[in-house]
Design a protein around this motif. Sequence first.
Motif, PDB file in Angstrom:
ATOM      1  N   ALA A 106      49.292  35.254  50.543  1.00 56.35           N
ATOM      2  CA  ALA A 106      48.204  34.272  50.555  1.00 56.35           C
ATOM      3  C   ALA A 106      46.898  35.002  50.289  1.00 56.35           C
ATOM      4  O   ALA A 106      46.758  36.178  50.619  1.00 56.35           O
ATOM      5  N   ALA A 107      45.966  34.296  49.651  1.00 52.37           N
ATOM      6  CA  ALA A 107      44.660  34.895  49.362  1.00 52.37           C
ATOM      7  C   ALA A 107      43.706  34.641  50.520  1.00 52.37           C
ATOM      8  O   ALA A 107      43.824  33.636  51.220  1.00 52.37           O
ATOM      9  N   LYS A 108      42.756  35.583  50.745  1.00 53.42           N
ATOM     10  CA  LYS A 108      41.687  35.339  51.726  1.00 53.42           C
ATOM     11  C   LYS A 108      40.879  34.156  51.208  1.00 53.42           C
ATOM     12  O   LYS A 108      40.349  34.212  50.089  1.00 53.42           O
ATOM     13  N   PRO A 109      40.748  33.066  52.000  1.00 51.30           N
ATOM     14  CA  PRO A 109      40.109  31.833  51.520  1.00 51.30           C
ATOM     15  C   PRO A 109      38.721  32.072  50.935  1.00 51.30           C
ATOM     16  O   PRO A 109      38.369  31.473  49.916  1.00 51.30           O
ATOM     17  N   GLU A 110      37.933  32.969  51.539  1.00 51.15           N
ATOM     18  CA  GLU A 110      36.544  33.159  51.094  1.00 51.15           C
ATOM     19  C   GLU A 110      36.461  33.841  49.724  1.00 51.15           C
ATOM     20  O   GLU A 110      35.399  33.864  49.107  1.00 51.15           O
ATOM     21  N   ILE A 112      38.758  33.140  47.124  1.00 50.80           N
ATOM     22  CA  ILE A 112      39.513  32.375  46.127  1.00 50.80           C
ATOM     23  C   ILE A 112      38.625  31.934  44.958  1.00 50.80           C
ATOM     24  O   ILE A 112      39.014  32.076  43.789  1.00 50.80           O
ATOM     25  N   GLU A 113      37.419  31.468  45.285  1.00 46.25           N
ATOM     26  CA  GLU A 113      36.558  30.920  44.226  1.00 46.25           C
ATOM     27  C   GLU A 113      36.216  31.975  43.162  1.00 46.25           C
ATOM     28  O   GLU A 113      36.391  31.736  41.964  1.00 46.25           O
ATOM     29  N   ILE A 114      35.771  33.150  43.614  1.00 46.77           N
ATOM     30  CA  ILE A 114      35.415  34.226  42.669  1.00 46.77           C
ATOM     31  C   ILE A 114      36.673  34.704  41.935  1.00 46.77           C
ATOM     32  O   ILE A 114      36.661  34.923  40.730  1.00 46.77           O
ATOM     33  N   GLY A 115      37.766  34.848  42.678  1.00 43.40           N
ATOM     34  CA  GLY A 115      39.014  35.335  42.091  1.00 43.40           C
ATOM     35  C   GLY A 115      39.548  34.382  41.032  1.00 43.40           C
ATOM     36  O   GLY A 115      39.971  34.809  39.949  1.00 43.40           O
ATOM     37  N   GLU A 116      39.498  33.099  41.332  1.00 42.03           N
ATOM     38  CA  GLU A 116      40.021  32.094  40.400  1.00 42.03           C
ATOM     39  C   GLU A 116      39.201  32.074  39.103  1.00 42.03           C
ATOM     40  O   GLU A 116      39.752  31.953  38.009  1.00 42.03           O
ATOM     41  N   LEU A 117      37.873  32.216  39.265  1.00 43.19           N
ATOM     42  CA  LEU A 117      36.983  32.206  38.104  1.00 43.19           C
ATOM     43  C   LEU A 117      37.333  33.359  37.143  1.00 43.19           C
ATOM     44  O   LEU A 117      37.475  33.163  35.940  1.00 43.19           O
ATOM     45  N   ILE A 118      37.497  34.554  37.699  1.00 46.40           N
ATOM     46  CA  ILE A 118      37.844  35.718  36.861  1.00 46.40           C
ATOM     47  C   ILE A 118      39.209  35.494  36.217  1.00 46.40           C
ATOM     48  O   ILE A 118      39.405  35.687  35.020  1.00 46.40           O
ATOM     49  N   TYR A 119      40.179  35.075  37.031  1.00 46.14           N
ATOM     50  CA  TYR A 119      41.543  34.933  36.522  1.00 46.14           C
ATOM     51  C   TYR A 119      41.615  33.903  35.396  1.00 46.14           C
ATOM     52  O   TYR A 119      42.269  34.134  34.377  1.00 46.14           O
ATOM     53  N   SER A 184      34.598  46.575  33.004  1.00 46.20           N
ATOM     54  CA  SER A 184      33.367  45.945  33.488  1.00 46.20           C
ATOM     55  C   SER A 184      33.544  45.161  34.777  1.00 46.20           C
ATOM     56  O   SER A 184      32.620  44.475  35.218  1.00 46.20           O
ATOM     57  N   LEU A 185      34.732  45.215  35.386  1.00 44.84           N
ATOM     58  CA  LEU A 185      34.925  44.472  36.641  1.00 44.84           C
ATOM     59  C   LEU A 185      34.146  45.147  37.774  1.00 44.84           C
ATOM     60  O   LEU A 185      34.187  46.371  37.916  1.00 44.84           O
ATOM     61  N   THR A 186      33.447  44.354  38.598  1.00 46.01           N
ATOM     62  CA  THR A 186      32.762  44.912  39.769  1.00 46.01           C
ATOM     63  C   THR A 186      33.763  45.065  40.911  1.00 46.01           C
ATOM     64  O   THR A 186      34.863  44.493  40.866  1.00 46.01           O
ATOM     65  N   ASP A 187      33.363  45.806  41.957  1.00 43.30           N
ATOM     66  CA  ASP A 187      34.240  45.986  43.125  1.00 43.30           C
ATOM     67  C   ASP A 187      34.610  44.636  43.739  1.00 43.30           C
ATOM     68  O   ASP A 187      35.762  44.408  44.108  1.00 43.30           O
ATOM     69  N   LEU A 188      33.616  43.743  43.839  1.00 44.93           N
ATOM     70  CA  LEU A 188      33.866  42.425  44.434  1.00 44.93           C
ATOM     71  C   LEU A 188      34.845  41.622  43.570  1.00 44.93           C
ATOM     72  O   LEU A 188      35.770  40.983  44.077  1.00 44.93           O
ATOM     73  N   GLN A 189      34.643  41.671  42.246  1.00 46.58           N
ATOM     74  CA  GLN A 189      35.549  40.935  41.345  1.00 46.58           C
ATOM     75  C   GLN A 189      36.973  41.487  41.449  1.00 46.58           C
ATOM     76  O   GLN A 189      37.938  40.727  41.436  1.00 46.58           O
ATOM     77  N   ILE A 190      37.109  42.799  41.576  1.00 46.51           N
ATOM     78  CA  ILE A 190      38.448  43.405  41.711  1.00 46.51           C
ATOM     79  C   ILE A 190      39.108  42.925  43.003  1.00 46.51           C
ATOM     80  O   ILE A 190      40.271  42.511  43.008  1.00 46.51           O
ATOM     81  N   GLU A 191      38.364  42.946  44.099  1.00 50.42           N
ATOM     82  CA  GLU A 191      38.944  42.512  45.379  1.00 50.42           C
ATOM     83  C   GLU A 191      39.342  41.035  45.319  1.00 50.42           C
ATOM     84  O   GLU A 191      40.429  40.652  45.749  1.00 50.42           O
ATOM     85  N   ALA A 192      38.441  40.216  44.741  1.00 52.33           N
ATOM     86  CA  ALA A 192      38.684  38.774  44.723  1.00 52.33           C
ATOM     87  C   ALA A 192      39.873  38.410  43.827  1.00 52.33           C
ATOM     88  O   ALA A 192      40.738  37.618  44.212  1.00 52.33           O
ATOM     89  N   VAL A 193      39.934  38.996  42.633  1.00 54.08           N
ATOM     90  CA  VAL A 193      41.031  38.634  41.719  1.00 54.08           C
ATOM     91  C   VAL A 193      42.362  39.163  42.261  1.00 54.08           C
ATOM     92  O   VAL A 193      43.411  38.529  42.107  1.00 54.08           O
ATOM     93  N   SER A 194      42.337  40.295  42.968  1.00 52.17           N
ATOM     94  CA  SER A 194      43.567  40.833  43.569  1.00 52.17           C
ATOM     95  C   SER A 194      44.078  39.907  44.664  1.00 52.17           C
ATOM     96  O   SER A 194      45.282  39.661  44.784  1.00 52.17           O
ATOM     97  N   GLN A 195      43.142  39.397  45.482  1.00 45.85           N
ATOM     98  CA  GLN A 195      43.508  38.430  46.516  1.00 45.85           C
ATOM     99  C   GLN A 195      44.086  37.162  45.889  1.00 45.85           C
ATOM    100  O   GLN A 195      45.098  36.633  46.337  1.00 45.85           O
ATOM    101  N   TYR A 196      43.411  36.704  44.830  1.00 42.85           N
ATOM    102  CA  TYR A 196      43.833  35.463  44.166  1.00 42.85           C
ATOM    103  C   TYR A 196      45.271  35.595  43.644  1.00 42.85           C
ATOM    104  O   TYR A 196      46.105  34.696  43.819  1.00 42.85           O
ATOM    105  N   GLN A 198      47.652  37.571  44.693  1.00 46.28           N
ATOM    106  CA  GLN A 198      48.621  37.651  45.798  1.00 46.28           C
ATOM    107  C   GLN A 198      49.156  36.272  46.201  1.00 46.28           C
ATOM    108  O   GLN A 198      50.297  36.135  46.639  1.00 46.28           O
ATOM    109  N   GLY A 199      48.326  35.237  46.020  1.00 49.93           N
ATOM    110  CA  GLY A 199      48.773  33.892  46.389  1.00 49.93           C
ATOM    111  C   GLY A 199      49.121  33.029  45.190  1.00 49.93           C
ATOM    112  O   GLY A 199      49.489  31.859  45.332  1.00 49.93           O
TER     113      GLY A 199
END
Length: 201
Positions: A106-110, A112-119, A184-196, A198-199
């Motif tokens: 499952a992705a960390k809910p907070e 998902i939005e950034i992760g989904e956008l990148i994906y 060009s991925l930022t640290d935050l984008q990497i964390e968010a898309v990885s979480q996204y 996973q779920g």
Amino acid sequence: MKNYLIIICLLIFTSTYSFAVEGDSAKGKTLSQTCTACHSVDGNSTNPIWPKLAGQHASYIVKQLNDFKKGNRVNGLMAAMVAPLSEQDMIDLGAYFSTQKTTLGAAKPELIEIGELIYRAGDHKTGVPACMACHGPNGAGNPTAIYPALSGQHAEYISIQLNMFKAEKRNNDPNKMMRTVARSLTDLQIEAVSQYIQGLH
Ligand code: HEC
Ligand code: HEC
């Protein structure tokens, strides 16, 4: 000239053929006994820094095992594991793990939005393409193009790989496909898309 053409045709035929060879899943299961300590019996590893292999495409598994063996992908643990494997062993292992069922996370809910956008859309400002374009809307990948399935993969493993592509420490991606994406991925984008991912299913 004619001889060159014949050789090229033969090379294309043999390289296509080697991927078309059917693996023996039962033999693969027997061979996988040395893999289970890290990747688990059904290929759903429990340690999040060891990748899940369950449901991964056989073509991608065979490519990675060959890359570890040739030193094109560098990892101390895997280098030792692939040393005794023949090409047929790799094909059989691919057949076994690809037919196992991936467990989902499952992705960390907070995030998902950034992760989904990148994906789904990438980042136009920095030129990051949508992951979906190659890895598919549900993360199923593409076995013919050898784009790996990502659905359900551990977020920690994904983020390690993205950081390695970004730093060019993993460089076995054909045509620098992933190094270009990760650059060009930022640290935050990497964390968010990885979480996204996973779920994602
Ligand atoms: C001691 C732990 C360990 C054992 C045993 C092990 N692996 Fe791995 N495996 C790893 C690690 C760690 C990675 C990730 C390497 C990296 O970060 O590049 C990996 C990566 C892989 C990958 C690449 C997966 C991907 O998504 O790119 C494949 C395929 C693989 N292993 C197959 C096997 C097979 C087949 C065996 C048994 C013959 C095996 N492994 C045994 C630790 C292990
Ligand atoms: C142009 C096609 C393409 C795009 C776009 C793309 N990928 Fe990839 N990706 C690949 C290919 C090809 C590989 C396999 C490289 C290899 O052979 O080792 C890969 C591998 C990966 C891996 C390693 C998987 C593993 O099991 O080790 C991760 C993680 C990954 N991609 C994440 C992403 C993310 C996140 C995005 C979007 C930001 C993305 N990819 C966009 C083609 C692409």
